[in-house]
Write an enzyme that holds these catalytic residues in place. Structure first.
Site, PDB file in Angstrom:
ATOM      1  N   ALA A 141       0.992  -1.193  -0.039  1.00 53.26           N
ATOM      2  CA  ALA A 141      -0.193  -0.048   0.199  1.00 53.26           C
ATOM      3  C   ALA A 141       0.814   1.248   0.119  1.00 53.26           C
ATOM      4  CB  ALA A 141      -0.913  -0.012   1.305  1.00 53.26           C
TER       5      ALA A 141
ATOM      6  N   GLU B 216       4.495  -5.321   6.907  1.00 56.83           N
ATOM      7  CA  GLU B 216       3.674  -4.357   7.873  1.00 56.83           C
ATOM      8  C   GLU B 216       4.378  -3.941   9.183  1.00 56.83           C
ATOM      9  OE1 GLU B 216       2.486  -6.752   5.746  1.00 56.83           O
ATOM     10  OE2 GLU B 216       0.961  -5.918   4.731  1.00 56.83           O
TER      11      GLU B 216
ATOM     12  N   GLU C 238      -0.319  -9.476  -1.104  1.00 55.75           N
ATOM     13  CA  GLU C 238      -1.736  -9.674  -1.023  1.00 55.75           C
ATOM     14  C   GLU C 238      -2.480  -9.451  -2.347  1.00 55.75           C
ATOM     15  OE1 GLU C 238      -2.499  -8.241   3.702  1.00 55.75           O
ATOM     16  OE2 GLU C 238      -2.191  -6.666   2.032  1.00 55.75           O
TER      17      GLU C 238
ATOM     18  N   GLY D 286       0.801  -5.348   0.730  1.00 58.27           N
ATOM     19  CA  GLY D 286      -0.464  -5.367  -0.205  1.00 58.27           C
ATOM     20  C   GLY D 286       0.014  -5.733  -1.568  1.00 58.27           C
TER      21      GLY D 286
HETATM   22  N1  DAK Z   1       4.585   3.328  -0.402  1.00 60.47           N
HETATM   23  C1  DAK Z   1       5.032   4.661  -0.833  1.00 60.47           C
HETATM   24  N2  DAK Z   1       6.252   4.696  -1.498  1.00 60.47           N
HETATM   25  C2  DAK Z   1       6.960   3.763  -1.536  1.00 60.47           C
HETATM   26  C3  DAK Z   1       6.551   2.294  -1.121  1.00 60.47           C
HETATM   27  C4  DAK Z   1       5.336   2.372  -0.408  1.00 60.47           C
HETATM   28  N3  DAK Z   1       5.084   1.373  -0.118  1.00 60.47           N
HETATM   29  N4  DAK Z   1       7.489   1.548  -1.333  1.00 60.47           N
HETATM   30  C5  DAK Z   1       8.378   2.217  -2.057  1.00 60.47           C
HETATM   31  N5  DAK Z   1       8.227   3.490  -2.179  1.00 60.47           N
HETATM   32  C6  DAK Z   1       8.919   4.591  -2.919  1.00 60.47           C
HETATM   33  C7  DAK Z   1      10.214   4.917  -1.837  1.00 60.47           C
HETATM   34  O1  DAK Z   1       9.658   5.948  -1.005  1.00 60.47           O
HETATM   35  C8  DAK Z   1      11.084   5.455  -2.908  1.00 60.47           C
HETATM   36  O2  DAK Z   1      10.708   6.897  -3.212  1.00 60.47           O
HETATM   37  P1  DAK Z   1      11.599   8.032  -3.222  1.00 60.47           P
HETATM   38  O3  DAK Z   1      12.330   8.195  -1.987  1.00 60.47           O
HETATM   39  O4  DAK Z   1      12.493   7.830  -4.451  1.00 60.47           O
HETATM   40  O5  DAK Z   1      10.674   9.268  -3.635  1.00 60.47           O
HETATM   41  C9  DAK Z   1      10.944   4.804  -4.114  1.00 60.47           C
HETATM   42  O6  DAK Z   1       9.811   4.030  -3.765  1.00 60.47           O
HETATM   43  C10 DAK Z   1      11.881   3.627  -4.267  1.00 60.47           C
HETATM   44  O7  DAK Z   1      12.067   3.034  -2.989  1.00 60.47           O
HETATM   45  P2  DAK Z   1      13.365   2.824  -2.370  1.00 60.47           P
HETATM   46  O8  DAK Z   1      14.562   3.814  -2.654  1.00 60.47           O
HETATM   47  O9  DAK Z   1      13.211   2.479  -0.793  1.00 60.47           O
HETATM   48  O10 DAK Z   1      13.937   1.279  -2.927  1.00 60.47           O
HETATM   49  P3  DAK Z   1      15.091   0.262  -2.464  1.00 60.47           P
HETATM   50  O11 DAK Z   1      15.344  -0.461  -3.754  1.00 60.47           O
HETATM   51  O12 DAK Z   1      16.033   0.792  -1.853  1.00 60.47           O
HETATM   52  O13 DAK Z   1      14.120  -0.513  -1.462  1.00 60.47           O
HETATM   53  C11 DAK Z   1      11.935  -1.805  -0.783  1.00 60.47           C
HETATM   54  C12 DAK Z   1      12.897  -1.216  -2.067  1.00 60.47           C
HETATM   55  C13 DAK Z   1      10.734  -2.359  -1.646  1.00 60.47           C
HETATM   56  C14 DAK Z   1      12.688  -2.588  -0.008  1.00 60.47           C
HETATM   57  C15 DAK Z   1      11.547  -0.216  -0.206  1.00 60.47           C
HETATM   58  O14 DAK Z   1      10.987   0.683  -0.650  1.00 60.47           O
HETATM   59  C16 DAK Z   1      10.398  -0.650   0.760  1.00 60.47           C
HETATM   60  O15 DAK Z   1      10.842  -1.317   2.090  1.00 60.47           O
HETATM   61  N6  DAK Z   1       9.392  -0.210   0.679  1.00 60.47           N
HETATM   62  C17 DAK Z   1       8.179  -0.209   1.604  1.00 60.47           C
HETATM   63  C18 DAK Z   1       7.616  -1.731   1.733  1.00 60.47           C
HETATM   64  C19 DAK Z   1       6.584  -1.950   2.740  1.00 60.47           C
HETATM   65  O16 DAK Z   1       6.809  -1.813   3.974  1.00 60.47           O
HETATM   66  N7  DAK Z   1       5.559  -2.318   2.304  1.00 60.47           N
HETATM   67  C20 DAK Z   1       4.150  -2.592   3.176  1.00 60.47           C
HETATM   68  C21 DAK Z   1       3.381  -1.366   3.203  1.00 60.47           C
HETATM   69  S1  DAK Z   1       2.022  -1.304   4.190  1.00 60.47           S
HETATM   70  C22 DAK Z   1      -5.520  -2.587   3.393  1.00 60.47           C
HETATM   71  C23 DAK Z   1      -4.955  -3.181   2.322  1.00 60.47           C
HETATM   72  C24 DAK Z   1      -3.939  -3.195   2.488  1.00 60.47           C
HETATM   73  C25 DAK Z   1      -2.958  -2.625   3.104  1.00 60.47           C
HETATM   74  C26 DAK Z   1      -3.353  -1.967   4.162  1.00 60.47           C
HETATM   75  C27 DAK Z   1      -4.930  -1.981   4.295  1.00 60.47           C
HETATM   76  N8  DAK Z   1      -7.098  -2.483   3.842  1.00 60.47           N
HETATM   77  C28 DAK Z   1      -7.905  -2.780   2.505  1.00 60.47           C
HETATM   78  C29 DAK Z   1      -7.639  -1.757   5.049  1.00 60.47           C
HETATM   79  C30 DAK Z   1      -1.358  -2.883   3.071  1.00 60.47           C
HETATM   80  C31 DAK Z   1      -0.477  -2.204   3.616  1.00 60.47           C
HETATM   81  C32 DAK Z   1       0.712  -2.181   3.298  1.00 60.47           C
HETATM   82  O17 DAK Z   1       1.129  -2.726   2.295  1.00 60.47           O
END
Ligand code: DAK
Length: 257
Positions: free
Chosen positions: A65, A131, A111, A108
């Site tokens: 997400a 998460e 998912e 997400g």
């Molecule tokens: N959201 C927003 N931006 C993101 C992002 C995300 N999930 N993942 C990456 N980006 C952005 C980074 O901020 C960065 O942007 P800039 O700084 O360049 O502006 C760009 O994408 C490149 O990312 P990185 O520089 O971090 O790239 P790396 O290769 O170094 O690292 C990475 C890749 C995938 C390991 C890292 O970006 C990372 O850890 N990303 C976050 C992964 C994460 O935590 N995902 C889970 C998010 S929570 C629901 C339904 C679904 C959900 C919740 C509720 N309902 C229906 C109620 C789901 C929740 C989630 O998924």
């Protein structure tokens, strides 16, 4: 602003949806999920679309997400989250969905991949539910579908540690059905979609529904559902055509009747 969801086809019965937010690793914001949800409405209504493929880029299927968007929501915002309806739309889609996953499929993103009926992964794919690292937990099936797909121990490991698993591990665990070279993932998924598109549409629809019931029902109920669905097919022209074609040693010409 570039379109965050690219739509191709249908070609040979298959529509391809490409998640396209390269600057955010295809993070699923409300707008992207809304576009996907509407694209599925169109695909559902189109008789020439028999299967859809959802894919991302070589680097990321989807990194979850959109964290920036999520950070702006308080408890009431989450309670009234418009994304929930979009996720439900994906779940309700009656035609087969094939996910072609390269790179990150996190949160997400993992998912969304699990909403697919068939999951093809590139060797570089990484599946995870990180998460917990954000002080939250999975919210679109990451504690439910994941258990059913990989078993409780691995699901617990992934959801409690946030550690991703490789494509090979995902194949061993049953999360994906095939692995291929990243540059061939999409092609392979489309090929599978085209193969399904050549089958009898009502049989495909009922097969998908019946296999899915295995997760929702106990064995006796599931077997009853399967028997009813099997019986319904006896009323279709395509069943007659399939049986005739076999006996006449020719290819069937299914019409969806
Ligand atoms: N959201 C927003 N931006 C993101 C992002 C995300 N999930 N993942 C990456 N980006 C952005 C980074 O901020 C960065 O942007 P800039 O700084 O360049 O502006 C760009 O994408 C490149 O990312 P990185 O520089 O971090 O790239 P790396 O290769 O170094 O690292 C990475 C890749 C995938 C390991 C890292 O970006 C990372 O850890 N990303 C976050 C992964 C994460 O935590 N995902 C889970 C998010 S929570 C629901 C339904 C679904 C959900 C919740 C509720 N309902 C229906 C109620 C789901 C929740 C989630 O998924």
């Amino acid at each position: 602003m570039p379109n965050n969801l690219l739509v191709d086809g249908p070609a040979d019965g298959v529509r391809v949806f490409t998640l396209n937010r390269p600057d955010a690793l295809n993070a699923l914001n409300t707008e992207l999920l809304g576009n996907l949800s509407r694209a599925l409405d169109d695909a559902e209504a189109d008789p020439d679309t028999r299967a859809v493929v959802i894919t991302g880029s070589q680097k990321a299927f989807a990194a979850g997400a959109d964290i920036n968007e999520m950070a702006a929501r308080d408890l009431v915002g989450i309670l009234e989250d418009p994304r929930v309806a979009h996720w439900q739309r994906i779940d309700r889609f009656s035609k087969p969905i094939i996910a072609a996953v390269n790179g990150f499929a996190l949160g997400g993103g993992c998912e969304l991949a699990m909403h697919a009926d068939i999951l093809i992964a590139g060797e570089n794919a990484r599946f995870g539910q990180p998460e917990i690292n954000l002080g939250i937990m999975p919210g679109a099936g990451g504690t439910q579908r994941l258990v059913r797909k990989v078993g409780e121990s691995l699901a617990m490991h992934m959801a409690l540690t946030g550690e991703p698993i490789s494509a090979t591990r995902a194949l061993q665990a049953g999360l994906v059905s095939e692995i291929c070279q990243p540059e061939l993932t999409l092609e392979r998924a489309v090929q599978i979609g085209q193969s399904i598109a050549r089958k009898a549409p009502i049989a495909v629809r009922l097969t998908k529904e019946s296999v899915r019931k295995a997760n929702d029902m106990n064995l006796a109920e599931g077997l009853r559902f399967e028997r009813h669905a099997f019986t319904v097919l006896a009323g279709t022209e395509d069943r007659q055509e399939g049986l005739d074609a076999f006996r006449e040693k020719r290819k069937p010409r299914f019409t969806g009747r």
